[in-house]
Design an enzyme around this catalytic site. Structure first.
Site, PDB file in Angstrom:
ATOM      1  N   SER A  18      -2.960   2.457   4.923  1.00 23.19           N
ATOM      2  CA  SER A  18      -3.652   1.163   4.751  1.00 23.19           C
ATOM      3  C   SER A  18      -2.664   0.033   4.456  1.00 23.19           C
ATOM      4  O   SER A  18      -2.885  -1.106   4.873  1.00 23.19           O
ATOM      5  CB  SER A  18      -4.726   1.256   3.664  1.00 23.19           C
ATOM      6  OG  SER A  18      -4.156   1.384   2.392  1.00 23.19           O
ATOM      7  N   HIS A 107       4.703   0.957  -5.626  1.00 24.52           N
ATOM      8  CA  HIS A 107       4.231   2.029  -6.504  1.00 24.52           C
ATOM      9  C   HIS A 107       2.904   1.598  -7.132  1.00 24.52           C
ATOM     10  O   HIS A 107       2.786   0.457  -7.588  1.00 24.52           O
ATOM     11  CB  HIS A 107       5.279   2.312  -7.589  1.00 24.52           C
ATOM     12  CG  HIS A 107       4.914   3.484  -8.443  1.00 24.52           C
ATOM     13  ND1 HIS A 107       5.068   4.792  -8.019  1.00 24.52           N
ATOM     14  CD2 HIS A 107       4.361   3.554  -9.677  1.00 24.52           C
ATOM     15  CE1 HIS A 107       4.631   5.601  -8.965  1.00 24.52           C
ATOM     16  NE2 HIS A 107       4.203   4.886  -9.981  1.00 24.52           N
ATOM     17  N   GLU A 176      -2.290  -4.262  -3.572  1.00 28.26           N
ATOM     18  CA  GLU A 176      -1.209  -3.899  -2.656  1.00 28.26           C
ATOM     19  C   GLU A 176      -1.330  -4.656  -1.336  1.00 28.26           C
ATOM     20  O   GLU A 176      -0.348  -5.203  -0.833  1.00 28.26           O
ATOM     21  CB  GLU A 176      -1.228  -2.390  -2.394  1.00 28.26           C
ATOM     22  CG  GLU A 176      -0.860  -1.589  -3.618  1.00 28.26           C
ATOM     23  CD  GLU A 176      -0.788  -0.096  -3.367  1.00 28.26           C
ATOM     24  OE1 GLU A 176      -0.063   0.569  -4.086  1.00 28.26           O
ATOM     25  OE2 GLU A 176      -1.479   0.403  -2.448  1.00 28.26           O
TER      26      GLU A 176
END
Ligand code: GRF
Length: 192
Positions: A18, A107, A176
Protein backbone atom coordinates in the site's frame (compact mmCIF):
# COMPACT_ATOMS: atom_id res chain seq x y z
CA UNK A 1 8.25 19.63 -7.90
CA UNK A 2 10.55 22.60 -8.10
CA UNK A 3 13.10 20.97 -10.36
CA UNK A 4 12.70 20.01 -13.99
CA UNK A 5 15.38 17.34 -13.66
CA UNK A 6 14.22 13.75 -14.06
CA UNK A 7 14.75 11.58 -10.97
CA UNK A 8 14.52 7.84 -10.46
CA UNK A 9 13.31 6.01 -7.38
CA UNK A 10 13.87 2.38 -6.47
CA UNK A 11 11.33 0.82 -4.09
CA UNK A 12 11.88 -2.32 -1.99
CA UNK A 13 8.57 -3.82 -0.82
CA UNK A 14 7.54 -7.26 0.37
CA UNK A 15 4.17 -6.71 2.03
CA UNK A 16 0.77 -5.69 0.73
CA UNK A 17 2.36 -2.77 -1.11
CA UNK A 18 0.00 0.00 0.00
CA UNK A 19 2.89 2.39 0.61
CA UNK A 20 4.40 1.59 -2.77
CA UNK A 21 1.01 2.35 -4.31
CA UNK A 22 0.75 5.67 -2.46
CA UNK A 23 4.22 6.65 -3.70
CA UNK A 24 3.44 5.63 -7.29
CA UNK A 25 0.19 7.63 -7.24
CA UNK A 26 1.81 10.68 -5.70
CA UNK A 27 4.53 10.92 -8.34
CA UNK A 28 2.34 10.07 -11.33
CA UNK A 29 2.95 12.56 -14.16
CA UNK A 30 5.86 14.25 -12.38
CA UNK A 31 9.56 14.21 -13.15
CA UNK A 32 9.99 11.39 -10.60
CA UNK A 33 9.84 7.89 -11.98
CA UNK A 34 9.56 4.62 -10.08
CA UNK A 35 12.27 2.93 -12.09
CA UNK A 36 12.50 -0.41 -10.31
CA UNK A 37 10.64 -2.39 -7.64
CA UNK A 38 12.51 -5.02 -5.68
CA UNK A 39 10.93 -7.72 -3.52
CA UNK A 40 12.09 -10.90 -1.85
CA UNK A 41 8.56 -12.37 -1.89
CA UNK A 42 7.15 -13.82 -5.11
CA UNK A 43 3.65 -13.35 -3.59
CA UNK A 44 4.10 -9.69 -2.55
CA UNK A 45 1.16 -7.41 -3.36
CA UNK A 46 3.56 -4.99 -4.95
CA UNK A 47 4.10 -7.34 -7.90
CA UNK A 48 0.48 -6.92 -9.00
CA UNK A 49 0.82 -3.15 -8.66
CA UNK A 50 4.07 -3.18 -10.64
CA UNK A 51 2.44 -5.18 -13.41
CA UNK A 52 -0.56 -2.78 -13.59
CA UNK A 53 1.84 0.17 -13.71
CA UNK A 54 4.41 -1.45 -16.06
CA UNK A 55 7.20 -0.89 -13.57
CA UNK A 56 10.22 -3.24 -13.91
CA UNK A 57 10.62 -5.67 -10.99
CA UNK A 58 13.47 -7.63 -9.55
CA UNK A 59 12.72 -10.59 -7.27
CA UNK A 60 15.50 -11.19 -4.80
CA UNK A 61 15.87 -14.81 -3.66
CA UNK A 62 17.43 -14.81 -0.22
CA UNK A 63 18.54 -18.42 -0.60
CA UNK A 64 20.27 -17.79 -3.95
CA UNK A 65 22.21 -14.93 -2.43
CA UNK A 66 22.05 -12.91 -5.64
CA UNK A 67 22.65 -9.44 -4.17
CA UNK A 68 25.30 -8.64 -6.77
CA UNK A 69 22.68 -8.93 -9.53
CA UNK A 70 20.23 -6.81 -7.53
CA UNK A 71 22.84 -4.12 -6.94
CA UNK A 72 23.75 -4.16 -10.64
CA UNK A 73 20.09 -3.52 -11.54
CA UNK A 74 19.85 -0.69 -9.01
CA UNK A 75 23.06 0.90 -10.29
CA UNK A 76 21.73 0.75 -13.85
CA UNK A 77 18.75 3.02 -13.06
CA UNK A 78 20.90 5.59 -11.20
CA UNK A 79 18.42 6.17 -8.36
CA UNK A 80 18.26 9.50 -6.55
CA UNK A 81 16.72 7.67 -3.60
CA UNK A 82 16.11 4.05 -2.57
CA UNK A 83 12.93 3.59 -0.56
CA UNK A 84 12.15 0.66 1.73
CA UNK A 85 8.37 0.41 1.96
CA UNK A 86 7.64 -2.74 3.94
CA UNK A 87 10.88 -4.62 3.41
CA UNK A 88 12.11 -6.79 6.27
CA UNK A 89 15.55 -8.08 5.32
CA UNK A 90 18.83 -6.34 6.07
CA UNK A 91 20.30 -4.22 3.29
CA UNK A 92 23.92 -5.28 2.62
CA UNK A 93 26.63 -2.84 3.64
CA UNK A 94 28.03 -2.49 0.12
CA UNK A 95 24.68 -1.09 -1.06
CA UNK A 96 24.52 1.25 1.95
CA UNK A 97 28.06 2.45 1.22
CA UNK A 98 27.25 2.98 -2.45
CA UNK A 99 24.26 5.21 -1.55
CA UNK A 100 25.17 7.03 1.67
CA UNK A 101 22.05 8.64 3.25
CA UNK A 102 20.10 7.81 0.11
CA UNK A 103 18.32 4.73 1.43
CA UNK A 104 15.29 5.40 3.63
CA UNK A 105 12.83 3.23 5.52
CA UNK A 106 9.43 3.69 7.12
CA UNK A 107 8.68 2.10 10.48
CA UNK A 108 5.16 1.87 11.96
CA UNK A 109 6.03 3.22 15.44
CA UNK A 110 7.90 6.04 17.11
CA UNK A 111 11.52 4.84 17.09
CA UNK A 112 13.71 4.21 19.00
CA UNK A 113 10.83 2.48 20.84
CA UNK A 114 9.30 -0.62 19.28
CA UNK A 115 12.02 -1.15 16.69
CA UNK A 116 14.63 -3.81 15.98
CA UNK A 117 14.60 -7.35 14.67
CA UNK A 118 11.16 -8.99 14.68
CA UNK A 119 9.39 -5.67 15.20
CA UNK A 120 7.15 -5.45 12.16
CA UNK A 121 3.43 -5.39 11.41
CA UNK A 122 1.12 -6.43 14.24
CA UNK A 123 4.09 -7.32 16.48
CA UNK A 124 4.75 -3.59 16.72
CA UNK A 125 1.13 -2.56 17.27
CA UNK A 126 0.50 -5.30 19.85
CA UNK A 127 3.60 -4.24 21.80
CA UNK A 128 2.51 -0.59 21.74
CA UNK A 129 -0.98 -1.51 23.00
CA UNK A 130 0.33 -3.97 25.65
CA UNK A 131 2.59 -1.21 27.02
CA UNK A 132 -0.44 1.07 27.39
CA UNK A 133 1.04 3.80 25.20
CA UNK A 134 -1.19 6.80 24.63
CA UNK A 135 0.47 7.50 21.29
CA UNK A 136 2.02 5.69 18.39
CA UNK A 137 2.98 6.87 14.94
CA UNK A 138 5.48 6.52 12.13
CA UNK A 139 9.20 7.08 11.75
CA UNK A 140 10.86 7.75 8.41
CA UNK A 141 14.59 7.30 8.77
CA UNK A 142 17.90 6.77 7.03
CA UNK A 143 18.91 3.12 6.67
CA UNK A 144 22.16 2.05 8.26
CA UNK A 145 23.57 -1.43 8.86
CA UNK A 146 21.31 -2.19 11.83
CA UNK A 147 17.56 -2.56 12.13
CA UNK A 148 15.72 0.74 12.67
CA UNK A 149 18.64 2.76 14.08
CA UNK A 150 19.49 5.31 11.35
CA UNK A 151 18.91 9.07 11.68
CA UNK A 152 15.29 10.15 11.85
CA UNK A 153 13.94 12.25 8.98
CA UNK A 154 10.35 12.63 10.15
CA UNK A 155 7.97 11.36 12.82
CA UNK A 156 4.20 11.78 12.91
CA UNK A 157 1.93 10.65 15.70
CA UNK A 158 -1.58 9.35 16.29
CA UNK A 159 -3.45 8.31 19.43
CA UNK A 160 -3.16 4.66 20.40
CA UNK A 161 -5.58 4.74 23.32
CA UNK A 162 -8.57 2.46 22.85
CA UNK A 163 -7.23 0.95 19.62
CA UNK A 164 -6.59 -2.70 18.84
CA UNK A 165 -3.82 -3.85 16.51
CA UNK A 166 -6.14 -3.69 13.50
CA UNK A 167 -7.50 -0.20 14.06
CA UNK A 168 -4.07 1.13 15.07
CA UNK A 169 -2.58 -0.33 11.88
CA UNK A 170 -5.23 1.53 9.85
CA UNK A 171 -4.40 4.83 11.54
CA UNK A 172 -0.68 4.24 10.98
CA UNK A 173 -1.23 3.43 7.32
CA UNK A 174 -3.06 6.74 6.86
CA UNK A 175 -0.08 8.61 8.30
CA UNK A 176 2.31 6.59 6.14
CA UNK A 177 0.42 7.17 2.90
CA UNK A 178 0.35 10.91 3.52
CA UNK A 179 3.83 11.55 4.89
CA UNK A 180 6.01 9.02 3.06
CA UNK A 181 5.56 10.38 -0.50
CA UNK A 182 5.86 13.96 0.76
CA UNK A 183 9.05 13.15 2.70
CA UNK A 184 10.48 11.55 -0.43
CA UNK A 185 9.63 14.67 -2.42
CA UNK A 186 11.30 16.86 0.18
CA UNK A 187 14.45 14.73 0.18
CA UNK A 188 14.62 14.68 -3.62
CA UNK A 189 14.48 18.47 -3.67
CA UNK A 190 16.67 19.19 -0.66
CA UNK A 191 18.86 16.16 0.07
CA UNK A 192 19.03 14.20 3.31
C1 GRF B 1 4.16 -0.44 6.81
O1 GRF B 1 3.34 -0.36 7.94
C2 GRF B 1 5.55 0.05 7.10
O2 GRF B 1 5.64 0.90 8.20
C3 GRF B 1 6.30 -1.21 7.45
O3 GRF B 1 5.73 -2.21 6.67
C4 GRF B 1 4.37 -1.88 6.38
C5 GRF B 1 4.17 -2.07 4.91
O4 GRF B 1 2.81 -1.93 4.54
N1 GRF B 1 7.73 -1.04 7.25
P1 GRF B 1 2.42 -1.96 3.01
O5 GRF B 1 2.98 -3.24 2.43
O6 GRF B 1 3.02 -0.75 2.37
O7 GRF B 1 0.93 -1.94 2.99
Amino acid sequence: MDSSQHKNLVIFASGAGSNARAIINYFRETNVQIALIITNKPTAGVLQIASEESIPVCIYHKEHNNWDQVIAKITEVKPSLIVLAGYLLKIPSNLINQYPRKIINIHPALLPAYGGKGMFGDNVHNAVIAAGEKQSGITIHIVDEHYDTGDTILQATCTAKGEDAGTLAQKIHKLEHYYFPRSIEFLLNNGC
